[in-house]
Design an enzyme around this catalytic site. Sequence first.
Site, PDB file in Angstrom:
ATOM      1  N   CYS A  12      -3.366  17.501   8.608  1.00  0.00           N
ATOM      2  CA  CYS A  12      -2.039  17.731   8.034  1.00  0.00           C
ATOM      3  C   CYS A  12      -1.515  19.058   8.568  1.00  0.00           C
ATOM      4  O   CYS A  12      -2.101  20.114   8.284  1.00  0.00           O
ATOM      5  CB  CYS A  12      -2.115  17.752   6.510  1.00  0.00           C
ATOM      6  SG  CYS A  12      -0.542  18.119   5.696  1.00  0.00           S
ATOM      7  N   GLY A  13      -0.445  19.016   9.335  1.00  0.00           N
ATOM      8  CA  GLY A  13       0.072  20.220   9.967  1.00  0.00           C
ATOM      9  C   GLY A  13       0.635  21.223   8.983  1.00  0.00           C
ATOM     10  O   GLY A  13       0.277  22.407   9.005  1.00  0.00           O
ATOM     11  N   HIS A  14       1.535  20.767   8.107  1.00  0.00           N
ATOM     12  CA  HIS A  14       2.108  21.720   7.153  1.00  0.00           C
ATOM     13  C   HIS A  14       1.014  22.259   6.238  1.00  0.00           C
ATOM     14  O   HIS A  14       1.020  23.436   5.873  1.00  0.00           O
ATOM     15  CB  HIS A  14       3.241  21.068   6.338  1.00  0.00           C
ATOM     16  CG  HIS A  14       2.795  20.506   5.031  1.00  0.00           C
ATOM     17  ND1 HIS A  14       2.387  19.182   4.873  1.00  0.00           N
ATOM     18  CD2 HIS A  14       2.642  21.078   3.803  1.00  0.00           C
ATOM     19  CE1 HIS A  14       2.028  18.981   3.621  1.00  0.00           C
ATOM     20  NE2 HIS A  14       2.180  20.105   2.954  1.00  0.00           N
TER      21      HIS A  14
ATOM     22  N   ASP B 222       8.620  13.653   3.660  1.00  0.00           N
ATOM     23  CA  ASP B 222       8.079  14.970   3.960  1.00  0.00           C
ATOM     24  C   ASP B 222       9.219  15.970   3.880  1.00  0.00           C
ATOM     25  O   ASP B 222      10.273  15.782   4.482  1.00  0.00           O
ATOM     26  CB  ASP B 222       7.459  14.976   5.361  1.00  0.00           C
ATOM     27  CG  ASP B 222       6.518  16.148   5.577  1.00  0.00           C
ATOM     28  OD1 ASP B 222       6.729  17.212   4.960  1.00  0.00           O
ATOM     29  OD2 ASP B 222       5.571  16.006   6.370  1.00  0.00           O
TER      30      ASP B 222
ATOM     31  N   CYS C 136       6.925  18.374   9.422  1.00  0.00           N
ATOM     32  CA  CYS C 136       5.720  17.557   9.630  1.00  0.00           C
ATOM     33  C   CYS C 136       5.015  17.962  10.929  1.00  0.00           C
ATOM     34  O   CYS C 136       5.515  17.695  12.028  1.00  0.00           O
ATOM     35  CB  CYS C 136       6.046  16.071   9.658  1.00  0.00           C
ATOM     36  SG  CYS C 136       4.575  15.006   9.627  1.00  0.00           S
ATOM     37  N   GLY C 137       3.869  18.600  10.788  1.00  0.00           N
ATOM     38  CA  GLY C 137       3.164  19.120  11.949  1.00  0.00           C
ATOM     39  C   GLY C 137       2.510  18.055  12.805  1.00  0.00           C
ATOM     40  O   GLY C 137       2.681  18.036  14.037  1.00  0.00           O
ATOM     41  N   THR C 138       1.774  17.129  12.170  1.00  0.00           N
ATOM     42  CA  THR C 138       1.175  16.057  12.966  1.00  0.00           C
ATOM     43  C   THR C 138       2.264  15.133  13.503  1.00  0.00           C
ATOM     44  O   THR C 138       2.127  14.557  14.583  1.00  0.00           O
ATOM     45  CB  THR C 138       0.132  15.268  12.158  1.00  0.00           C
ATOM     46  OG1 THR C 138       0.719  14.775  10.944  1.00  0.00           O
ATOM     47  CG2 THR C 138      -1.064  16.141  11.814  1.00  0.00           C
TER      48      THR C 138
END
Length: 333
Positions: free
Chosen positions: A91-93, A250, A254-256
């Site tokens: 999860c990026g964030h 989101d 969203c990082g991913t």
Amino acid sequence: MRSKLVLHAVDSHTEGMPTRVITGGIGTVPGATMNERRLWFREHRDAVKQLLMNEPRGHAAMSGAILQPPTRPDCDWGVLYIEVSGYLPMCGHGTIGVATVLVETGMVEVTEPVTTIRLDTPAGLVVAEVAVTDGAARSVTLRNVPSFAAGLDREITLPDGRTVGYDLAYGGNFYAIVPLDAFGLPFDRARKDDILAAGLSLMAAVNAEAEPVHPEDPSIRGCHHVHLYAPGTTARHSRHAMVIHPGWFDRSPCGTGTSARMAQLHARGELPLHTEFVNESFIGTRFTGRLLGTTEVAGVPAVLPSFTGRAWITGTAQYLLDPADPFPEGFVL
């Protein structure tokens, strides 16, 4: 005050999206890798995830991370990702939130101007470079797991009989990527219910007809995110609404999803390496990404993405479970 459970947490938000970072009370989860720990926790301690994410302690778009000792010697911390929809490989964030919490609570040795933290995640090694000024985390740049296009120019037939074209990409999770125009909807939060329904319809159809599976780890499977990009979007600046299973948006960029989007654009020949890419969320917050290089994943051409965002600590808490609480796993309404 009675409690069967005491969980220590530092809450944060990353560009609008919450991350509840659990810093104590869980213990070491069994498993030789972080992915084994993810699967074990899902099987044996899901009630704890439900307690933290669901109402009344959480909400319908809650997200979190559980800190763990790393399973590999080259990492500083291990991380398990939890949210209302389940257990993400990455999860990026959430990782930006974790890195910010680790720096600002002193749980890692802090150096200025950059503190580098190596994180053991279920999806693999993730390196966080935290920009630090006067002891405070100002931004976080993540070097994410290898990302790749899993399918371009696919078509899917929805329950209403409409055929929609989409691309599929992986950036730590699988993403169906489709223009919002395909549904005849405006990029307008006033139409959020219609946009959410469109994304969930596409998601269900993709999983029913051609569920994606990671070529190296079959436990990472399924499309639980749909990236609906707005009219006027380019390969340098993308605006989007990110629909997430079982039915929410989101709040962050969203990082991913940013990683998957860059992998898709690169596969299409639209985003060269070392080129800035701005990804803007449904609420207008931004991550800035770039591709650092290329690689392969099980013979599939892949890219090495990075992205930068910001997080802010919003509170600290001890979450308790009274033995008489009628909602020991919270509830969903």
